[in-house]
Motif scaffolding. Structure first.
Motif, mmCIF file in Angstrom:
data_model
loop_
_atom_site.group_PDB
_atom_site.id
_atom_site.type_symbol
_atom_site.label_atom_id
_atom_site.label_comp_id
_atom_site.label_asym_id
_atom_site.label_seq_id
_atom_site.Cartn_x
_atom_site.Cartn_y
_atom_site.Cartn_z
ATOM 1 N N LEU A 1 -6.067 3.230 3.399
ATOM 2 C CA LEU A 1 -4.753 3.838 3.585
ATOM 3 C C LEU A 1 -3.729 2.718 3.712
ATOM 4 O O LEU A 1 -3.969 1.735 4.424
ATOM 5 C CB LEU A 1 -4.730 4.704 4.839
ATOM 6 C CG LEU A 1 -5.670 5.913 4.858
ATOM 7 C CD1 LEU A 1 -5.755 6.496 6.259
ATOM 8 C CD2 LEU A 1 -5.194 6.965 3.880
ATOM 9 N N SER A 2 -2.578 2.874 3.049
ATOM 10 C CA SER A 2 -1.590 1.794 3.037
ATOM 11 C C SER A 2 -0.188 2.355 2.971
ATOM 12 O O SER A 2 0.102 3.256 2.183
ATOM 13 C CB SER A 2 -1.828 0.875 1.830
ATOM 14 O OG SER A 2 -0.773 -0.044 1.677
ATOM 15 N N LYS A 3 0.699 1.810 3.810
ATOM 16 C CA LYS A 3 2.112 2.155 3.716
ATOM 17 C C LYS A 3 2.795 1.399 2.586
ATOM 18 O O LYS A 3 3.939 1.697 2.238
ATOM 19 C CB LYS A 3 2.815 1.883 5.055
ATOM 20 C CG LYS A 3 2.533 2.955 6.101
ATOM 21 C CD LYS A 3 3.368 2.760 7.339
ATOM 22 C CE LYS A 3 3.247 3.964 8.282
ATOM 23 N NZ LYS A 3 3.886 5.180 7.773
ATOM 24 N N PHE A 4 2.114 0.403 2.043
ATOM 25 C CA PHE A 4 2.626 -0.326 0.892
ATOM 26 C C PHE A 4 2.049 0.278 -0.386
ATOM 27 O O PHE A 4 0.897 0.729 -0.402
ATOM 28 C CB PHE A 4 2.228 -1.806 0.984
ATOM 29 C CG PHE A 4 2.690 -2.476 2.244
ATOM 30 C CD1 PHE A 4 3.997 -2.916 2.383
ATOM 31 C CD2 PHE A 4 1.814 -2.670 3.304
ATOM 32 C CE1 PHE A 4 4.431 -3.530 3.546
ATOM 33 C CE2 PHE A 4 2.226 -3.285 4.473
ATOM 34 C CZ PHE A 4 3.535 -3.721 4.600
ATOM 35 N N PRO A 5 2.796 0.283 -1.475
ATOM 36 C CA PRO A 5 2.268 0.831 -2.738
ATOM 37 C C PRO A 5 0.994 0.113 -3.167
ATOM 38 O O PRO A 5 0.894 -1.116 -3.075
ATOM 39 C CB PRO A 5 3.404 0.580 -3.732
ATOM 40 C CG PRO A 5 4.640 0.459 -2.886
ATOM 41 C CD PRO A 5 4.201 -0.164 -1.596
#
Length: 659
Positions: A460-464
């Motif tokens: 899971l990542s808040k960055f693309p």
């Protein structure tokens, strides 16, 4: 993962075997309302807090449900419209459950792993179930004695078809995201995704029900069966859209052929067709666990990684029923142009309403997040690794919401989840990552799919996520070790993130080979990198010195932390500024490890952070010596919140470093 003895309860479904006894069959059929109401004990099981007692209660409910349904179908078999109504209720009920799971992010709200605290609607579900059971059994059964149709073909062939059919329906269609995750292969997205394309599965199931009711002779042919076999082969062997189109073909067939196959089975001795059928179903359920858990079960090595064998066995079992239908000419006995009846109008209307409800749920689930990291102004990445034990907490409640709360409290921008593949019957065909990604505003890579024979690794990542590839590391003896190699765009800088689950302690050669593979993989990139992993090694010993070496170019987030065995965070090309281990309370059996990194603005800063010796960066500093934006959340200090607190040493404080 090993054999504990409770696995025997999977055999609770073979209760219809008791219907082979005429006296018992008559007793059950005369008391169908009681049998159906007793089956609701499985829904009531959420009130039982003790895990073992709850499991036994669920098993009793499932046993009674299988018994009641088999008796119901048999008792109605002499009246075509009433039998068809029962079968339609069964199929539309499956569709309704699948849609409810989509609305609840792949958890059924009335499951006994749900309760009010994690989004369950158990009380409401039980009340509706009682009303449904009373209405369902309002008419007396048409037969109570021995009315087996001696000309209806082979009971043995029907039993095989029921086992294969029920397994296919349960393993592939009880959740709208299962087949999508079978064909998922990472970023950039080149195939279907669960929150956008799941309706295709629902649509295929709906078409299947309609075909089965109005064209049973057509779906009972070898031509239809051959098309389904091609679809099964495509789903098993291909990724992206080609594999999913095969899955949709199979979905239409499984739902449609259910009508003639169940109709045929209901006319025979229920003790054989449904009792033996559920035994075959159980063997397939165990088989599709054995292909992953082969290191822990007797005979496991013989079936390891053979999902293709499961699919072949399933289709052959269904083919046995098709053979029975065609050889006995039963297909021609089913009207091809049936007259419309009230129950058909009712169920077709229900299908329409359910499809509309699905689209409403899809609209409500449409993500509205902006995916911003927590400390964008500081160019900070807060990364974590957590082994989540299939999203069931230590008290066997679904743990997604508790996980969400801790991940939010820790302000994680990137997190690797291990033991995350819950897309199997024994785990409910669920997908934890959907809920976490949508609620936390994160991009998600599910990792190797359920047909890749691992226990799962997700990111899971808040960055693309710009690109991701999935790896199955060498495992000649033990279980396959999954890994994700993803590239994210962090503040305009490409950063590689690796999520990895190593093999078991019992298989040292596997772990050595996996160490070499992953170290070379990490060393193949010159970009700043983070490893979020489960390594099964002691700090500074053995394979550790290959992971942290010139081969990989990676540094340990804190070489002085001696109290680690499984979870490790490594890095290169980044400024490591903080590290913490957070107590998991009762969510799982493994802590959450977290590290903070600053993404360098220039190549010079990146080069400074590159080295392996770590002589400067490993000097610890006080919290008052770092900028405010770099600090870990204060709420987790001391006693923390909800049983979660920093616990890597007695001070219950996170660690900070001079880079």
């Amino acid at each position: 993962m090993g054999i504990s003895g409770y696995e025997a309860l999977v055999m609770c479904t073979i209760s219809p075997m008791l219907l082979g006894m005429k006296s018992f069959r008559s007793l059950v059929i005369r008391n169908l309302r009681v049998a159906h109401l007793l089956s609701l004990s499985g829904v009531l099981a959420w009130l039982v807090t003790d895990q073992i007692a709850r499991l036994v209660t669920i098993s009793f409910g499932v046993s009674m449900g299988c018994l009641a349904w088999a008796a119901t179908l048999y008792s109605e078999s002499i009246h075509g419209p009433r039998l068809e109504a029962r079968i339609m209720a069964l199929l539309v009920g499956l569709l309704m459950s699948t849609i409810a799971k989509f609305a609840w992010h792949t958890n059924n709200p009335i499951w006994p792993i749900m309760h009010a605290e994690n989004g369950g609607w158990n009380g409401t579900g039980f009340a509706l179930a009682v009303l449904a059971a009373l209405r369902f059994t309002r008419r007396a059964p048409l037969q109570t004695g021995d009315a087996v149709d001696k000309k209806a073909g082979s009971s043995l062939l029907s039993a095989f078809s029921i086992g294969g059919l029920f397994f296919g329906l349960h393993s592939l269609l009880s959740d709208s995201s299962t087949m999508i995750l079978w064909v998922w292969d990472g970023y950039p997205i080149r195939g279907p995704v669960a929150d956008v394309h799941a309706w295709y599965t629902i649509g295929a199931m709906t078409v299947g029900v309609i075909l089965g009711v109005f064209r049973p002779g057509l779906v009972s042919t070898w031509t239809a069966y051959g098309a389904a076999c091609v679809g099964a082969a495509l789903l098993t062997t291909y990724n992206q859209w080609k594999g999913y189109y095969g899955g949709l073909t199979l979905a239409v067939y499984l739902m449609s052929v259910s009508v003639p196959l169940i109709t045929n089975a209901a006319k025979k001795n229920p003790g054989t067709t449904f009792g033996l059928g559920f035994l075959i179903y159980n063997l397939l359920v165990l088989f599709h666990v054995w292909v992953v858990a082969y290191a822990f079960v007797p005979g496991g090595p013989y079936v390891r990684e053979h999902t293709d064998w499961i699919m072949i066995t399933t289709m052959l079992a269904i083919g046995a029923g098709v053979f029975d239908l065609t050889s006995q000419n039963n297909a021609k006995k089913i009207p091809r142009k049936p007259t419309a009846t009230a129950h058909r109008k009712y169920h077709l209307g229900a299908l329409g309403v359910l499809n509309v409800l699905f689209l409403v749920a899809a609209f409500l689930r449409f993500p509205t997040n902006d995916y911003k990291p927590y400390h964008e102004e500081d160019r900070l990445i807060t990364a974590g690794i957590w082994t989540i034990h299939f999203s069931l907490d230590n008290d066997m409640w679904s743990s997604e919401r508790r996980m969400r709360d801790l991940l939010k409290d820790a302000e994680l921008d990137v997190v690797g989840l291990l033991e995350s593949d819950t897309q199997r019957i024994i785990m409910g065909n669920r997908d934890t990552t959907q809920y976490l990604a949508e609620d936390l505003g994160m991009y998600v890579d599910y990792g190797p799919g359920p047909n890749k024979h691992t226990w799962g690794a997700a990111l899971l990542s808040k960055f693309p996520i710009i690109n991701s590839t999935h790896h199955l590391l060498p495992s000649p003896v033990g279980e396959l070790a999954p890994a994700i190699h993803a590239t994210i765009d962090a503040y305009g800088t490409l950063v590689d993130v690796f999520v990895f689950h190593s093999g078991q302690e019992e298989d040292p050669e596997d772990r050595r080979l996996q160490t070499e593979y992953l170290s070379k993989l990490m060393g193949s990139t010159s970009r700043p990198s983070i490893l979020l992993s489960y390594l099964v090694t002691k700090p500074l010993e053995g394979n550790y010195n290959t992971y942290v070496s010139p081969i990989s170019g990676m540094n340990d987030v804190d070489p002085s932390d001696w109290d680690r065995w499984c979870e490790y965070i490594l890095f290169k090309g980044l400024k490591r500024v903080g590290y913490a281990r957070i107590a998991r309370h009762s969510i799982t059996d493994t802590e959450l490890q977290v590290a903070k990194f600053v993404v360098p603005k220039t190549e010079e800063e990146s080069a400074f952070a590159w080295g392996v010796d770590g002589s400067v960066r490993n000097r610890r500093v006080g919290e008052n010596e770092v900028p405010e934006g770099w600090k870990f959340p204060a709420k987790l200090k001391g006693e923390g919140v909800r049983g979660h607190y920093y616990h890597q040493d007695e001070s219950r404080e996170p660690r900070y470093y001079n880079f």
